[in-house]
Design a protein around this motif. Structure first.
Motif, PDB file in Angstrom:
ATOM      1  N   HIS A  48      43.376  60.640 -78.898  1.00 19.39           N
ATOM      2  CA  HIS A  48      43.613  60.206 -77.516  1.00 19.39           C
ATOM      3  C   HIS A  48      42.352  59.557 -76.948  1.00 19.39           C
ATOM      4  CE1 HIS A  48      45.489  61.517 -73.405  1.00 19.39           C
ATOM      5  NE2 HIS A  48      44.887  60.348 -73.308  1.00 19.39           N
ATOM      6  N   TYR A  53      46.785  56.140 -79.411  1.00 24.97           N
ATOM      7  CA  TYR A  53      47.822  56.888 -78.708  1.00 24.97           C
ATOM      8  C   TYR A  53      48.981  57.320 -79.597  1.00 24.97           C
ATOM      9  CZ  TYR A  53      45.294  55.321 -74.561  1.00 24.97           C
ATOM     10  OH  TYR A  53      44.335  55.088 -73.617  1.00 24.97           O
ATOM     11  N   HIS A  88      48.752  63.715 -69.943  1.00 22.08           N
ATOM     12  CA  HIS A  88      47.595  62.813 -69.859  1.00 22.08           C
ATOM     13  C   HIS A  88      47.785  61.608 -70.779  1.00 22.08           C
ATOM     14  CE1 HIS A  88      44.672  64.798 -67.220  1.00 22.08           C
ATOM     15  NE2 HIS A  88      45.199  65.936 -67.655  1.00 22.08           N
ATOM     16  N   ASP A  92      47.694  57.739 -69.688  1.00 23.75           N
ATOM     17  CA  ASP A  92      46.741  56.796 -70.276  1.00 23.75           C
ATOM     18  C   ASP A  92      47.417  55.671 -71.039  1.00 23.75           C
ATOM     19  OD1 ASP A  92      44.627  58.194 -69.210  1.00 23.75           O
ATOM     20  OD2 ASP A  92      44.267  59.357 -71.029  1.00 23.75           O
ATOM     21  N   ARG A 164      45.542  62.523 -61.302  1.00 25.94           N
ATOM     22  CA  ARG A 164      45.607  61.252 -62.033  1.00 25.94           C
ATOM     23  C   ARG A 164      46.990  60.616 -61.914  1.00 25.94           C
ATOM     24  NH1 ARG A 164      44.555  61.331 -67.720  1.00 25.94           N
ATOM     25  NH2 ARG A 164      44.100  59.146 -67.417  1.00 25.94           N
TER      26      ARG A 164
END
Length: 194
Positions: A48, A53, A88, A92, A164
Motif C-alpha cells: 500500500h 494497490y 484506507h 488512496d 480522510r
C-alpha cells in the motif's frame, strides 16, 4: 533513519515478504494461523505504502479470509484493523472499477460481506461507500470490544480513516468533528502511545 521514501518502501516490502514467507514456513501454506494473517496484513501495508494497490488488496483480502476463519466471524481487533486497512486502500486508490471491499466480500465469505454494507453518505463515488462502510463496521466492532467511550489507539486509527474519508468526499464538518475527537483522544492517551 535517512533515505528516500522509495528506498524505505522497498526495504519494508523486502522485510514484510520475508516475514510472510517465514510465517507460512512455520505454520504451513494451507493453514489459517494468526501469525500468517498478521504477516499478510503487514505485507499489504508495505504494498500500500509503495503504491502497489492491487497487491495490497490481495494481501488484505487473504488476511481477512484467514482472520474470519480463525475467529469464526466474531468481533476481533484483527478483523477491525484489517477492515481499516482496506478502507484506507479504497481512499488512496480512489474510484476504481474493482474496490478493495469487492475482493473481501468475494473471498471472506457471506458473514463478513453482510457486515460490510456501504455507508449511506450522500454523493459517494466508487470506493467511497465501501470505505465508509468498512470504517463504520470497524468502529462499531471496536466499540463492542473496548466500550463505546474508551480511548484506544485502534479507535483513533479508525477515526483518522474517517477524517480522510470525509475530506475525500468533501464533508468538512464531519472531517473536522472526527479530527477534534482524534486530537482529544491523543491528549488523553498521551504522546508516548502515538
Amino acid at each position: 533513519g535517512g533515505g528516500s521514501s522509495k528506498a524505505r518502501a522497498k526495504a519494508a516490502l523486502k522485510h514484510a515478504r520475508e516475514a510472510t514467507r517465514l510465517a507460512k514456513a512455520v505454520h504451513g501454506e494451507s493453514t489459517r494461523h494468526r501469525d500468517t494473517a498478521c504477516a499478510l496484513r503487514v505485507l499489504g501495508q508495505a504494498h500500500h505504502v509503495a503504491g502497489q494497490y492491487e497487491q495490497a488488496e490481495r494481501c488484505y483480502a487473504d488476511a481477512m479470509v484467514m482472520f474470519e476463519a480463525i475467529y469464526g466471524g466474531s468481533d476481533h481487533r484483527d478483523v477491525a484493523l484489517t477492515a481499516t486497512c482496506l478502507a484506507h486502500l479504497a481512499i488512496d486508490a480512489g474510484p476504481a472499477p474493482a474496490s478493495a471491499v469487492t475482493a473481501v466480500a468475494a473471498g471472506a465469505g457471506a458473514h463478513y460481506a453482510r457486515r460490510v454494507a456501504p455507508s449511506s453518505s450522500r454523493g459517494v463515488r466508487a470506493g467511497q461507500g465501501e470505505a465508509a462502510g468498512l470504517l463504520e463496521q470497524a468502529l462499531l466492532m471496536l466499540q463492542r470490544l473496548y466500550g463505546e467511550d474508551v480511548d484506544h489507539l485502534d479507535v483513533a486509527r479508525v477515526l483518522q480513516g474517517q477524517v480522510r474519508l470525509y475530506k475525500w468526499i468533501g464533508e468538512s464538518l464531519q472531517a473536522n468533528s472526527r479530527a477534534r475527537r482524534v486530537l482529544h483522544m491523543a491528549r488523553r492517551l498521551g504522546a508516548g502511545r502515538w
